[in-house]
Write a protein that holds these residues in place. Structure first.
Motif, mmCIF file in Angstrom:
data_model
loop_
_atom_site.group_PDB
_atom_site.id
_atom_site.type_symbol
_atom_site.label_atom_id
_atom_site.label_comp_id
_atom_site.label_asym_id
_atom_site.label_seq_id
_atom_site.Cartn_x
_atom_site.Cartn_y
_atom_site.Cartn_z
ATOM 1 N N THR A 55 74.822 53.497 63.965
ATOM 2 C CA THR A 55 75.142 52.061 63.989
ATOM 3 C C THR A 55 76.624 51.852 64.263
ATOM 4 O OG1 THR A 55 73.353 51.739 62.421
ATOM 5 C CG2 THR A 55 74.831 49.886 62.739
ATOM 6 N N HIS A 132 68.225 45.247 58.190
ATOM 7 C CA HIS A 132 69.041 45.947 59.187
ATOM 8 C C HIS A 132 68.681 45.373 60.568
ATOM 9 C CE1 HIS A 132 71.291 48.876 61.281
ATOM 10 N NE2 HIS A 132 70.862 49.989 60.705
ATOM 11 N N ARG A 165 65.397 49.730 54.812
ATOM 12 C CA ARG A 165 65.748 48.378 55.292
ATOM 13 C C ARG A 165 65.317 48.161 56.745
ATOM 14 N NH1 ARG A 165 72.072 49.818 54.297
ATOM 15 N NH2 ARG A 165 72.282 51.484 55.825
ATOM 16 N N ARG A 228 62.924 58.107 57.006
ATOM 17 C CA ARG A 228 63.438 59.072 56.043
ATOM 18 C C ARG A 228 63.307 58.502 54.630
ATOM 19 N NH1 ARG A 228 68.848 58.960 53.738
ATOM 20 N NH2 ARG A 228 69.254 56.950 54.707
ATOM 21 N N GLN A 230 64.874 57.488 51.412
ATOM 22 C CA GLN A 230 66.264 57.026 51.268
ATOM 23 C C GLN A 230 66.902 57.541 49.969
ATOM 24 O OE1 GLN A 230 67.506 54.226 53.752
ATOM 25 N NE2 GLN A 230 66.016 55.538 54.776
ATOM 26 N N PRO A 266 64.344 55.401 63.226
ATOM 27 C CA PRO A 266 65.699 54.837 63.328
ATOM 28 C C PRO A 266 66.774 55.923 63.263
ATOM 29 C CG PRO A 266 64.777 54.416 61.140
ATOM 30 C CD PRO A 266 63.670 55.026 61.965
ATOM 31 N N LEU A 267 66.403 57.093 62.746
ATOM 32 C CA LEU A 267 67.310 58.218 62.531
ATOM 33 C C LEU A 267 68.374 57.823 61.491
ATOM 34 C CD1 LEU A 267 67.725 59.551 66.192
ATOM 35 C CD2 LEU A 267 66.073 60.292 64.467
HETATM 36 C C1 NCD Z 1 69.013 53.600 59.135
HETATM 37 C C2 NCD Z 1 69.793 52.860 58.046
HETATM 38 O O1 NCD Z 1 70.989 53.053 57.913
HETATM 39 O O2 NCD Z 1 69.135 52.078 57.369
HETATM 40 N N1 NCD Z 1 69.845 54.281 60.017
HETATM 41 C C3 NCD Z 1 70.326 53.633 61.102
HETATM 42 O O3 NCD Z 1 71.099 52.717 60.996
HETATM 43 N N2 NCD Z 1 69.872 54.011 62.306
HETATM 44 C C4 NCD Z 1 67.916 54.441 58.599
HETATM 45 C C5 NCD Z 1 68.249 55.487 57.587
HETATM 46 O O4 NCD Z 1 69.400 55.673 57.195
HETATM 47 O O5 NCD Z 1 67.306 56.167 57.183
#
Ligand code: NCD
Length: 310
Positions: A55, A132, A165, A228, A230, A266-267
């Protein structure tokens, strides 16, 4: 008109406004170099109170590719927050230096609070386990580009549906599109929160099913959205350790899925997708990363209201 607006949650923009962003993203994807001076002289502030790779860097890369500049911090420790400064004082300060501000914060609602104090557009880059919206723009743009449309599909959302999120924002956003069915796959303890179930899924009469089983769901899916567990949102490590490997997508399980199903994430991933899956033509999560940068370029152009004609 998106100029000067904040983006705190996906429904802040109408479907038509999202479509405007996606149409501009299409133009950027086609010829990014045409846009490389659009934001020259503009400054984006990246305020990250929580870790981030995609991000933060995608906003940075997006602004650089538009010819703008970026200021900011990547952890609360390296800002005056560590001296006790309030979020609203930080935001008023940052508003004196920059034209648009991206904020990620561990507390739910922090970007909303910031937007109430801000004269420049605020973009929520993730607030705790809440929302998000720019990941959702990324997800919708990826679906739209690969599937050609955002309607008529069954999406399986798998993993940590409680704290994720990106999941909450995606379900909210998809609730406005036609003929979408949700299969929500999670362990009992990580089920979707009631406020999403009641206020979004049930209230909008959406078709959804909750299950713990990934394998038996796979054959029905057009899209599989893996997430994932969290870790940072758990109250104790033992619960995390017990739940962290609840799901693992590998080539064997993928044999059960449709040939044209797409896999999104989303990684970052931890163990929930085996690296062998990366070679499968259905794996689209790195393509998704690319769309993330392009859609953020479009978002910045729209919120700054710079001339978008080439
Ligand atoms: C996500 C987040 O930060 O919520 N990552 C992201 O912004 N691509 C997903 C995550 O952290 O698992």
């Amino acid at each position: 008109m998106l100029k000067g607006r904040h983006l705190i949650e996906p429904k802040d923009f109408s479907k038509e406004e999202l479509e405007e962003i996606f149409n501009l993203t299409d133009k950027i994807v086609e010829k990014p170099e045409k846009f490389n001076k659009k934001c020259s002289g503009k400054i984006l502030a990246n305020l990250f109170y929580e870790p981030s790779t995609r991000t933060r860097l995608s906003f940075e890369a997006a602004m650089f590719r538009l010819g703008g500049e970026v200021v900011g911090f990547s952890s609360a420790d390296s800002s005056s927050v560590s001296k006790g400064e309030s979020l609203s004082d930080t935001i008023r300060t940052v508003g004196c230096y920059s034209d648009i501000c991206v904020i990620r914060h561990p507390k739910e609602g922090a970007p909303k609070l910031a937007s109430l104090k801000s004269e420049i557009p605020i973009i929520n880059a993730g607030d705790g386990g809440h929302q998000h919206p720019t990941q959702t723009l990324t997800d919708l743009m990826t679906i739209r580009s690969i599937k050609g449309t955002i309607k008529n599909f069954t999406i399986g959302i798998c993993g940590d549906l409680k704290f994720g999120r990106t999941v909450h924002s995606l379900i909210k956003a998809l609730s406005r599109y036609d003929n979408i069915r949700f299969i929500l796959i999670s362990p009992e303890e990580l089920k979707i929160p009631d406020y999403i179930k009641d206020e979004v899924l049930i209230k909008n009469n959406l078709e959804f099913k909750e299950t713990e089983k990934l394998e038996s769901s796979l054959k029905d899916l057009d899209i599989l959205y893996m997430t994932r567990v969290q870790r940072e949102r758990f109250f104790n490590e033992a619960d995390y350790i017990r739940l962290k490997d609840s799901y693992r997508l590998d080539n064997k399980k993928l044999e059960l899925a449709k040939d044209d199903m797409i896999i999104l994430h989303p990684l970052p991933r931890v163990n929930e997708i085996a690296s062998e899956v990366d070679e499968d033509k259905r794996a689209k999560y790195f393509q998704q990363v690319k769309y993330g940068m392009f859609v953020r370029m479009a978002l910045i152009i729209k919120l700054l209201g710079v001339d978008e004609e080439c």
